[in-house]
Design a protein around this motif. Structure first.
Motif, PDB file in Angstrom:
ATOM      1  N   GLU A   1       0.823  -1.220   0.000  1.00  0.00           N
ATOM      2  CA  GLU A   1       0.000   0.000   0.000  1.00  0.00           C
ATOM      3  C   GLU A   1       0.857   1.270   0.000  1.00  0.00           C
ATOM      4  OE1 GLU A   1      -1.025  -0.252   4.726  1.00  0.00           O
ATOM      5  OE2 GLU A   1      -0.833  -1.907   3.335  1.00  0.00           O
ATOM      6  N   SER A   2       2.062   1.181   0.537  1.00  0.00           N
ATOM      7  CA  SER A   2       2.917   2.381   0.617  1.00  0.00           C
ATOM      8  C   SER A   2       3.254   2.922  -0.760  1.00  0.00           C
ATOM      9  CB  SER A   2       4.223   2.064   1.355  1.00  0.00           C
ATOM     10  OG  SER A   2       3.930   1.531   2.616  1.00  0.00           O
ATOM     11  N   VAL A   3       3.370   2.032  -1.713  1.00  0.00           N
ATOM     12  CA  VAL A   3       3.703   2.499  -3.064  1.00  0.00           C
ATOM     13  C   VAL A   3       2.616   2.126  -4.068  1.00  0.00           C
ATOM     14  CG1 VAL A   3       6.203   2.624  -2.708  1.00  0.00           C
ATOM     15  CG2 VAL A   3       5.169   0.485  -3.493  1.00  0.00           C
ATOM     16  N   ALA A   4       1.396   1.929  -3.546  1.00  0.00           N
ATOM     17  CA  ALA A   4       0.286   1.584  -4.442  1.00  0.00           C
ATOM     18  C   ALA A   4       0.114   2.657  -5.517  1.00  0.00           C
ATOM     19  CB  ALA A   4      -1.004   1.419  -3.644  1.00  0.00           C
ATOM     20  N   PHE A   5       0.486   3.900  -5.173  1.00  0.00           N
ATOM     21  CA  PHE A   5       0.343   4.987  -6.157  1.00  0.00           C
ATOM     22  C   PHE A   5       1.173   4.741  -7.413  1.00  0.00           C
ATOM     23  CE2 PHE A   5       4.388   7.224  -5.773  1.00  0.00           C
ATOM     24  CZ  PHE A   5       4.869   6.766  -4.547  1.00  0.00           C
ATOM     25  N   LEU A   6       2.207   3.921  -7.297  1.00  0.00           N
ATOM     26  CA  LEU A   6       3.052   3.672  -8.483  1.00  0.00           C
ATOM     27  C   LEU A   6       2.280   2.943  -9.581  1.00  0.00           C
ATOM     28  CD1 LEU A   6       6.543   2.835  -6.907  1.00  0.00           C
ATOM     29  CD2 LEU A   6       5.830   4.954  -8.042  1.00  0.00           C
ATOM     30  N   ARG A   7       1.275   2.160  -9.170  1.00  0.00           N
ATOM     31  CA  ARG A   7       0.423   1.496 -10.187  1.00  0.00           C
ATOM     32  C   ARG A   7      -0.323   2.560 -10.979  1.00  0.00           C
ATOM     33  NH1 ARG A   7       0.616  -4.477  -9.819  1.00  0.00           N
ATOM     34  NH2 ARG A   7       2.035  -4.622  -8.095  1.00  0.00           N
ATOM     35  N   GLU A   8      -0.767   3.563 -10.258  1.00  0.00           N
ATOM     36  CA  GLU A   8      -1.500   4.664 -10.887  1.00  0.00           C
ATOM     37  C   GLU A   8      -0.565   5.459 -11.816  1.00  0.00           C
ATOM     38  OE1 GLU A   8      -4.831   5.673 -11.806  1.00  0.00           O
ATOM     39  OE2 GLU A   8      -4.774   4.392 -10.020  1.00  0.00           O
ATOM     40  N   ILE A   9       0.671   5.639 -11.360  1.00  0.00           N
ATOM     41  CA  ILE A   9       1.684   6.361 -12.157  1.00  0.00           C
ATOM     42  C   ILE A   9       1.898   5.629 -13.489  1.00  0.00           C
ATOM     43  CG2 ILE A   9       4.174   6.942 -12.211  1.00  0.00           C
ATOM     44  CD1 ILE A   9       2.322   8.597 -10.213  1.00  0.00           C
ATOM     45  N   ASP A  10       1.987   4.311 -13.395  1.00  0.00           N
ATOM     46  CA  ASP A  10       2.174   3.465 -14.567  1.00  0.00           C
ATOM     47  C   ASP A  10       0.948   3.568 -15.490  1.00  0.00           C
ATOM     48  OD1 ASP A  10       3.515   1.647 -16.124  1.00  0.00           O
ATOM     49  OD2 ASP A  10       3.190  -0.090 -14.825  1.00  0.00           O
ATOM     50  N   ALA A  11      -0.237   3.526 -14.877  1.00  0.00           N
ATOM     51  CA  ALA A  11      -1.476   3.553 -15.666  1.00  0.00           C
ATOM     52  C   ALA A  11      -1.640   4.894 -16.387  1.00  0.00           C
ATOM     53  CB  ALA A  11      -2.677   3.278 -14.770  1.00  0.00           C
TER      54      ALA A  11
END
Ligand code: UDX
Length: 436
Positions: free
Chosen positions: A281-291
């Motif tokens: 969860e700490s870097v879940a935002f990276l999935r969004e960055i990729d998307a």
């Protein structure tokens, strides 16, 4: 000092040549016979400004040699590991096969007191595992991440903006840090920050830096998406927020997004590692960055479709750029080439041009049509898409000249690198990314 560099890909070849250029005696080792042959002859296996010069110089002086024989590492004071850590074929994590193989091969040739310096980008926790095996030989592992940018790799290696060295605790670590200071003596002498830390921090510095850069790019691309539905101009927005010194203008270039051999795979590997550590969860935002990043490629394709009246089928589209960025022939995860492939998949008659990356592109996507000459590629095109901001397209191509070659007057600026007013004045329909 005598140094060995194991792995002569982008990172290793540049590192070996750069270390020789500052006076060390360097042997570069790689399992790939053809790469070694090229390097021995002073030929760089990829396009990197400044590399051929230091390579030829080093080879001619005898201070830089290349071999496939790992035994040649024996006798070096520091052994750099610069092999690749690609994305796993069946997942997001990093594939450590080459790092493990390099260490396995090196172990029999290590002497007590040797330093092994890991430069490859690895999941946090890797160094601690490798260190134990290396310590059994009386050698010390340090983790010394590399921050080079393609196109600036020689400068970034010889004159980096910081040096980071992760060392074990105690006197072995202190001694190892001193030896690394000696290796990088010219940078250290001129006051380049030299950060000595633990393994985990050193490993994380690299992935955190790349995660931050990727986030910055996707942030501005997210703003471009909002600009597209509000009529705002993301370039003016980036200029305005970039004046805030806390934000800064660099890496706020909206467009078709990031690609290359590092950013995409590194953020994915970071997510995968965080999940293994129970902190997904700490870097879940990276999935969004990729998307967000991947969405921008599709946006460029959609702009071409809509500008051509709803279909690209049978339309000739000149794609300017194939490399993932200018000053590089690297097409790994290239947004430019992805856009070309998608357009072709939709039935467009796609012609791709690039000053350096055609050979690599053809190998991976032989189905596309490539034309080396920019003007020839433009000739007869119904629409033009700029996807890599080479000077040949952003500075050296006038809208009037382009108009004299193409059939249509539609330009999609996938890198927001052209002056919309100048193109419109010359009769073009101009479409930017997140620009009105
Ligand atoms: C990156 C890091 O910068 C480097 O420190 C690390 O060692 C390796 O990964 P590199 O892959 O060479 O280097 O490319 P970089 O210059 O960072 O560009 C990455 C991608 O982002 C390119 O596709 C580029 O076109 C894109 N980009 C960059 C943008 O889309 N907008 C920007 O504003 C900047």
């Amino acid at each position: 000092m005598r140094l060995s560099v194991i792995g002569c890909g982008y990172l290793g070849a540049v590192h070996a040549a750069a270390m020789a250029s500052i006076g060390h005696e360097v042997v570069g080792i790689d399992v790939d016979e053809s790469k070694v042959t090229a390097l021995r002859e002073g030929r760089a296996p990829f396009f990197e400004p400044g590399l051929p010069e230091i390579l030829t110089e080093g080879v001619a002086s005898g201070g830089l040699t290349f071999t496939t024989d790992i035994a040649a590492a024996a006798g070096a004071a520091v052994h750099f590991i610069g092999v690749g850590t690609p994305q796993q074929k069946d997942g997001y994590g990093a594939d450590l096969t080459y790092v493990n193989a390099a260490v396995d091969a090196l172990l029999p040739h290590l002497s007590p007191g040797d330093i092994v310096a890991g430069k490859s980008t690895v999941p946090v926790g890797t160094a601690a595992v490798l260190a134990e095996r290396i310590a059994k030989k009386g050698a010390t592992l340090v983790w010394n991440p590399e921050f080079l940018r393609e196109g600036w790799a020689v400068k970034d290696t010889i004159d980096p903006d910081r040096l980071v060295t992760g060392v074990p605790e105690g006197s072995a670590g202190e001694r190892a840090a001193d030896i690394l200071r000696e290796v990088y003596h010219p940078s250290v002498a001129k006051g380049t920050p030299f950060i000595v830390t633990d393994y985990a921090t050193a490993e994380l510095v690299k992935v955190a830096a790349n995660a931050f850069l990727a986030t910055k790019i996707s942030f501005i691309n997210a703003m471009a998406e909002i600009a597209e539905v509000t009529g705002a101009d993301v370039t003016a927005l980036a200029d305005a927020i970039g004046h805030d010194a806390r934000i800064g203008r660099r890496f706020l270039g909206a467009g078709v997004g990031f690609g290359g051999g590092c950013l995409p795979k590194d953020i994915r590997a970071f997510s995968a590692r965080a999940e293994e550590l129970g902190r997904g969860e700490s870097v879940a935002f990276l999935r969004e960055i990729d998307a967000i990043n991947l969405r921008r490629r599709e946006r460029a394709v959609q702009l071409v479709i809509s500008s051509l009246g709803g279909s690209v089928h049978g339309k000739r589209v000149a794609v300017l750029g194939a490399a993932f960025k200018p000053h590089s022939d690297d097409i790994r995860d290239s947004p430019a080439l992805d856009v070309a492939v998608r357009l072709r998949g939709l039935g467009a008659d796609v012609v791709v041009t690039d000053p350096q990356a055609i050979e690599n592109s053809r190998r991976v996507h032989p189905q596309l049509t490539y034309i080396e000459d920019r003007d020839e590629a433009l000739t007869g095109a119904d629409a033009v898409v700029v996807v890599t901001e080479w000077d040949e397209y952003r500075r050296q191509l006038s809208p009037e000249h382009a108009a004299s070659l193409t059939h249509g007057r539609i330009i999609v600026d996938g890198r927001n690198c052209l002056d919309p007013a100048a193109w419109r004045a010359a009769g073009w329909e101009y479409y930017g990314m997140g620009r009105p």
